[in-house]
Design an enzyme around this catalytic site. Structure first.
Site, PDB file in Angstrom:
ATOM      1  N   HIS A  20       3.922   3.243  41.055  1.00  0.00           N
ATOM      2  CA  HIS A  20       4.703   2.351  39.843  1.00  0.00           C
ATOM      3  C   HIS A  20       5.461   1.584  41.018  1.00  0.00           C
ATOM      4  O   HIS A  20       6.598   1.806  41.417  1.00  0.00           O
ATOM      5  CB  HIS A  20       5.285   3.481  39.209  1.00  0.00           C
ATOM      6  CG  HIS A  20       6.502   2.833  38.150  1.00  0.00           C
ATOM      7  ND1 HIS A  20       6.968   3.583  37.101  1.00  0.00           N
ATOM      8  CD2 HIS A  20       6.595   1.352  38.014  1.00  0.00           C
ATOM      9  CE1 HIS A  20       7.663   2.638  36.344  1.00  0.00           C
ATOM     10  NE2 HIS A  20       7.562   1.509  36.894  1.00  0.00           N
ATOM     11  N   GLU A 203      11.528   5.173  29.033  1.00  0.00           N
ATOM     12  CA  GLU A 203      12.608   4.486  29.781  1.00  0.00           C
ATOM     13  C   GLU A 203      13.771   4.471  29.308  1.00  0.00           C
ATOM     14  O   GLU A 203      14.873   5.350  29.399  1.00  0.00           O
ATOM     15  CB  GLU A 203      12.106   3.304  30.559  1.00  0.00           C
ATOM     16  CG  GLU A 203      12.910   2.848  32.017  1.00  0.00           C
ATOM     17  CD  GLU A 203      12.827   1.424  32.515  1.00  0.00           C
ATOM     18  OE1 GLU A 203      11.722   0.806  31.780  1.00  0.00           O
ATOM     19  OE2 GLU A 203      13.066   1.167  33.337  1.00  0.00           O
TER      20      GLU A 203
END
Ligand code: ADE
Ligand code: ZN
Length: 346
Positions: A20, A203
């Site tokens: 990521h 998120e």
């Protein structure tokens, strides 16, 4: 909590995979200024220091506004090459052996930069990194979720002549108000094309977006996913189905997802059997590359040497490497943790 020096040393040295990282998020202020000068782009900041001082974010959007402004200096293949090589050098120094790297073509094509320039610049640097640093990598094309699904379709179409250069599609940018279902059709098309699917979810958005990413987009990993903690049945499902969450501690801290890392859900998720992995997201903006993220997590949370071994294994297991490469990396990780025992107390 203070991190034991011997364990700190081992987490720095263990082989790991970065799953990521946004390549545009690795653009350091010094390089932004160098490229601005090279390309005669006017920046709204007088100096490197002034730009760095603006890196005080209160949420995802306040970061994205500066991140897109920073990316505006990228115009030529050489720019994309230089940015990518700078990242590889830093990641390699942190013992990252393999990286699956996001890029945001729409950020560049909207400014008139050809997608071929973007992909060639990044891919050429990664090819060189493979021979020079023994650093393996894959590219993942991200759709910007604040834009329309039509725009995402057009981007996928424009990228198809370079289909052999990327292995998957992602979904990033402003999460709130842009749920997974907005991109159901373009992800279905990506799956038809044999691309891996890995969206950001949970998120800033709710646990429901994580579940929707699995059910509607049929994805293989979730980027961030930390809000899954709000839904115990979802946590059990993630563990059962071995869906990895690519967690980015310093990002979560800087964007106020977890302003205090001692409150972070990653240890609880790991203990619940979820395949958590640790990464840097946008290291030039959040204050650190892979090892800084690992150290921050281990400083803040009661993570053990066994957890570190597990996190390193998870990072390769969740990668899109072929089975034989994966097995070789996992063997290297296991060997490292077996052989690299701390010296017994005198
Ligand atoms: N683009 C770059 N970094 C991001 C993040 N952390 N979340 C969403 N979009 C992003
Ligand atoms: Zn991200």
């Amino acid at each position: 909590m203070t991190l034991d020096a011997a364990l700190a040393d081992r987490i720095r040295r263990t082989p790991k995979a970065e799953l990521h990282v946004h390549i545009e998020g690795t653009l350091e202020p010094e390089l932004i200024f160098r490229l601005a000068q090279r390309n005669q782009v006017q920046l709204p900041y007088p100096s490197v220091e002034a730009l760095r001082a603006a890196y005080a974010f209160h949420d995802l959007q306040s970061f994205l506004d500066i991140y897109y402004a920073g990316a505006s200096v990228l115009l030529t293949e050489e720019d994309f090459f230089d940015m990518t090589m700078a990242y590889v050098q830093r990641a390699s120094a942190d013992n990252v052996r393999h990286a699956e790297i996001f890029f945001d073509p729409q950020t560049h094509t909207a400014r008139g930069v050809d997608i071929e320039v973007v992909i060639d610049g990044i891919a050429d640097a990664l090819a060189q990194a493979h021979t020079q640093f023994d650093f393996s990598s894959r590219l993942i094309l991200c759709f910007l979720r604040h834009l329309s699904e039509e725009d995402a379709f057009a981007t996928l179409e424009a990228a198809l002549p370079y289909r052999d250069r990327f292995v998957g599609v992602g979904l990033d940018s402003s999460e709130r108000g842009n749920p997974p279902e907005k991109f159901a059709r373009v992800f279905a098309r990506a799956r038809e094309l044999g691309l891996h699917c890995v969206p950001h979810a949970g998120e800033e958005g709710p646990a429901q977006y994580v579940a929707d990413a699995l059910d509607i987009l049929k994805v293989e990993r979730i980027d961030h996913g930390v809000r899954a903690i709000d839904d115990p049945a979802l946590v059990q499902r993630l563990a059962r189905e071995r869906i990895a969450l690519t967690v980015c501690p310093l990002s979560n801290q800087k964007l106020k997802v977890y302003p205090d890392l001692r409150d972070h859900s990653l240890k609880t998720l790991l203990d619940a059997g979820v395949a958590v992995t640790l990464h840097s997201d946008d290291p030039a903006y959040f204050g650190g590359y892979m090892n800084a993220n690992w150290e921050a997590a281990f400083e803040a949370l009661p993570l053990t040497a066994d957890d570190a071994h597990r996190l390193a294994r998870n990072s390769f297991e969740a990668s899109f490497l072929p089975a034989a490469r994966k097995a070789a990396y996992l063997e290297a990780v296991d060997l490292f943790w077996q052989q690299d025992q701390p010296a017994p107390a005198a």
